[in-house]
Design an enzyme around this catalytic site. Sequence first.
Site, PDB file in Angstrom:
ATOM      1  N   HIS A  18       0.794  -1.387  -0.130  1.00 43.48           N
ATOM      2  CA  HIS A  18      -0.125  -0.050  -0.004  1.00 43.48           C
ATOM      3  C   HIS A  18       0.854   1.134  -0.074  1.00 43.48           C
ATOM      4  O   HIS A  18       1.998   1.195  -0.030  1.00 43.48           O
ATOM      5  CB  HIS A  18      -0.871  -0.036   1.181  1.00 43.48           C
ATOM      6  CG  HIS A  18      -0.220  -0.262   2.655  1.00 43.48           C
ATOM      7  ND1 HIS A  18       0.473   1.008   3.300  1.00 43.48           N
ATOM      8  CD2 HIS A  18      -0.360  -1.341   3.530  1.00 43.48           C
ATOM      9  CE1 HIS A  18       0.920   0.238   4.209  1.00 43.48           C
ATOM     10  NE2 HIS A  18       0.530  -0.985   4.399  1.00 43.48           N
ATOM     11  N   HIS A  21       4.162   1.239   2.070  1.00 47.46           N
ATOM     12  CA  HIS A  21       5.178   0.541   1.600  1.00 47.46           C
ATOM     13  C   HIS A  21       5.848   1.532   0.616  1.00 47.46           C
ATOM     14  O   HIS A  21       7.060   1.579   0.399  1.00 47.46           O
ATOM     15  CB  HIS A  21       4.937  -0.816   1.079  1.00 47.46           C
ATOM     16  CG  HIS A  21       3.989  -1.815   1.889  1.00 47.46           C
ATOM     17  ND1 HIS A  21       2.816  -1.962   1.816  1.00 47.46           N
ATOM     18  CD2 HIS A  21       4.679  -2.051   3.263  1.00 47.46           C
ATOM     19  CE1 HIS A  21       2.639  -2.944   3.020  1.00 47.46           C
ATOM     20  NE2 HIS A  21       3.534  -3.040   3.481  1.00 47.46           N
ATOM     21  N   CYS A 126      -1.819 -13.063  21.895  1.00 48.22           N
ATOM     22  CA  CYS A 126      -2.484 -12.680  21.013  1.00 48.22           C
ATOM     23  C   CYS A 126      -2.128 -13.281  19.545  1.00 48.22           C
ATOM     24  O   CYS A 126      -1.209 -12.962  19.200  1.00 48.22           O
ATOM     25  CB  CYS A 126      -2.593 -11.104  20.954  1.00 48.22           C
ATOM     26  SG  CYS A 126      -3.544 -10.558  19.353  1.00 48.22           S
ATOM     27  N   CYS A 129      -1.411 -10.542  16.801  1.00 41.36           N
ATOM     28  CA  CYS A 129      -0.167  -9.868  16.946  1.00 41.36           C
ATOM     29  C   CYS A 129       1.071 -10.753  17.072  1.00 41.36           C
ATOM     30  O   CYS A 129       2.285 -10.333  16.991  1.00 41.36           O
ATOM     31  CB  CYS A 129      -0.080  -9.238  18.321  1.00 41.36           C
ATOM     32  SG  CYS A 129      -1.215  -7.860  18.535  1.00 41.36           S
ATOM     33  N   CYS A 143      -6.653  -7.401  23.886  1.00 43.91           N
ATOM     34  CA  CYS A 143      -5.338  -7.031  23.148  1.00 43.91           C
ATOM     35  C   CYS A 143      -5.570  -5.520  22.782  1.00 43.91           C
ATOM     36  O   CYS A 143      -6.636  -5.251  22.303  1.00 43.91           O
ATOM     37  CB  CYS A 143      -5.166  -7.867  22.081  1.00 43.91           C
ATOM     38  SG  CYS A 143      -4.131  -6.998  20.612  1.00 43.91           S
ATOM     39  N   HIS A 146      -6.092  -5.580  18.669  1.00 39.73           N
ATOM     40  CA  HIS A 146      -6.998  -6.107  18.151  1.00 39.73           C
ATOM     41  C   HIS A 146      -8.463  -6.259  19.072  1.00 39.73           C
ATOM     42  O   HIS A 146      -9.499  -6.680  18.409  1.00 39.73           O
ATOM     43  CB  HIS A 146      -6.552  -7.703  17.917  1.00 39.73           C
ATOM     44  CG  HIS A 146      -5.665  -7.795  16.952  1.00 39.73           C
ATOM     45  ND1 HIS A 146      -4.092  -7.700  17.352  1.00 39.73           N
ATOM     46  CD2 HIS A 146      -5.664  -7.958  15.730  1.00 39.73           C
ATOM     47  CE1 HIS A 146      -3.530  -7.923  16.017  1.00 39.73           C
ATOM     48  NE2 HIS A 146      -4.419  -7.948  15.212  1.00 39.73           N
ATOM     49  N   LYS A 295      -6.584   7.069   9.445  1.00 39.76           N
ATOM     50  CA  LYS A 295      -5.413   5.986   8.777  1.00 39.76           C
ATOM     51  C   LYS A 295      -6.428   5.392   7.846  1.00 39.76           C
ATOM     52  O   LYS A 295      -7.452   4.869   7.748  1.00 39.76           O
ATOM     53  CB  LYS A 295      -5.138   5.043   9.957  1.00 39.76           C
ATOM     54  CG  LYS A 295      -3.917   4.356   9.632  1.00 39.76           C
ATOM     55  CD  LYS A 295      -3.563   3.373  10.986  1.00 39.76           C
ATOM     56  CE  LYS A 295      -2.421   2.526  10.090  1.00 39.76           C
ATOM     57  NZ  LYS A 295      -1.919   1.524  11.317  1.00 39.76           N
ATOM     58  N   LYS A 298      -9.421  -0.210   4.398  1.00 38.34           N
ATOM     59  CA  LYS A 298     -10.343  -1.040   3.564  1.00 38.34           C
ATOM     60  C   LYS A 298     -11.520  -0.473   3.983  1.00 38.34           C
ATOM     61  O   LYS A 298     -12.354  -0.396   3.027  1.00 38.34           O
ATOM     62  CB  LYS A 298      -9.861  -2.512   3.602  1.00 38.34           C
ATOM     63  CG  LYS A 298      -9.918  -2.959   2.104  1.00 38.34           C
ATOM     64  CD  LYS A 298      -9.802  -4.549   2.078  1.00 38.34           C
ATOM     65  CE  LYS A 298      -8.309  -4.977   1.791  1.00 38.34           C
ATOM     66  NZ  LYS A 298      -8.312  -6.527   2.356  1.00 38.34           N
TER      67      LYS A 298
HETATM   68 ZN   LIG Z   1      -3.382  -8.516  19.166  1.00 36.21          ZN
END
Ligand SMILES: [Zn+2]
Length: 515
Positions: A18, A21, A126, A129, A143, A146, A295, A298
């Site tokens: 994306h 990168h 997690c 992660c 977490c 997440h 940020k 999608k």
């Molecule tokens: Zn996580």
Amino acid sequence: MKSFFLTTPIYYVNAKPHLGHAYTNIVADAIIRFHKLLGEDAFLLTGTDEHGDKIVQAAEKEGVSPKEFVDLVSARFQELLPQLNIDYDYFVRTTDEAHKNAVQDFLQKVHDTGDIYFADFGGHYCYGCERFYTEKELENGLCPQHRTKPDFIHEKNYFFRMSRYLPWLREYVAAHPDFIRPERYRKEVLAMLESGDLEDLCISRPKSRLTWGIELPFDKDYVCYVWFDALINYISAISWPDGAQYARYWPGEHLVAKDILKPHAVFWPTMLKAAGLPLYQHLNVHGYWLSSAAKMSKSLGNIVEPGKMRERFGLDAFRYFLLREMHFGADANFSEDALIGRINADLSNDLGNLFSRVLSMLAKYFGSRVPQSEQRETDDDAIAELCASALQNYVQLFGRVQFAQALESLWELVRALNKYVDSQAPWTLFKQGDTPRLAAVMHTLLATMRKIAVCLWPVMPDTSLRMLEQLGQRTEKNEPPVASLEMEITSFEGLAADTELAPSSNLFPRIDVKK
Ligand SMILES: [Zn+2]
């Protein structure tokens, strides 16, 4: 010849390439070309990170083996590089045999010194992660990344005695102001080191849970934790421990995005220290590209596709925008309006217009041939002085990864040249038949334009060479246009008399925005 070594992060292959990168790669390429322009032997390393739980899960979802999956995605990352004109020297993959061997050598070395131990361990793991969290790090038992409840896993694992090196690292970071830059990230790392929250690093995963990794050389029932594996790419790719490239290029510099600050600023230097290797010279940390201050994601539908930007606006204009718009280290907003604004104002109005008006005047007044000139006046000397100081600032700022400020200092010169054209009014000198003065003005303009074109090579490689060709200079694709940028600061050599230049120029057509 002085050597220079820079790495991008190795990209984790469970994501699609994306804008982030693309930006990292373009910055890396600009830095490498800048060092080549300084006459250095510069080496750029990039690659892909291919082990871990997430890869196995992603491969299962696609119905292929992990190896087939990483081959596919790694190729996708590699294909992106020529599209962005990235002049890299080596593409490393953590599934390469040479890398696996280096990781095992490194582990063995640290194990031999007593800095790896085996212990009973229970922790909140997690899977997203791929790491353990301490009670303190969890937010309401979830977490923090997440927002899911981690599994409590109790097992025996290997640990790297990182805690032993943390006081040393804190002193080192405090004593070396540009080890981690910009400053905001150095402060963040110091705060991390002073918090007392850092512990030893769990560096293994039992094979009963995960097989897609590098086996520990001292216990075949375990594979290496992904970060410990991945970071070693920076030296495995240049054939550590015995290769000539390692001797030539290490220690080098790293370029990363801020989300991976901790592994690079804490894990990696302590790992190097434990293995008895020299530390890297600089860790250069950049921020995020946001879209409408959010940020990119999608689900928000605000993802910028680098390929589309390149097709619509041209690669060099896109590269210029990314380097000019983001103050390295801070977050920046990406919008098409801002991109078009920069193309029209900086590239078309300021730089493109300078080239087009000067080259068409030279065609009209001197048949596109550089005239002889001896008669320099105060105004011309003032431009030569401004040119020297602008170039000096450019080199200094670029070297400190302050690309936006470096380009701004170059644009002060571009705008000063446009003003100089207006104030000298070559069309009046032509009408008055003052050929010596007209020749001197054209000389001053062309000499300065040549230097601007040279300076822009790291940022806009193709355009820089096209500008130099219009100025009658010989260029070679992907070769630095001069042997030493520093010599360009100290001498104000004009273009050789009688050189034939392009009769006109249209480097950056204006982009009309339909309302
Ligand atoms: Zn996580």
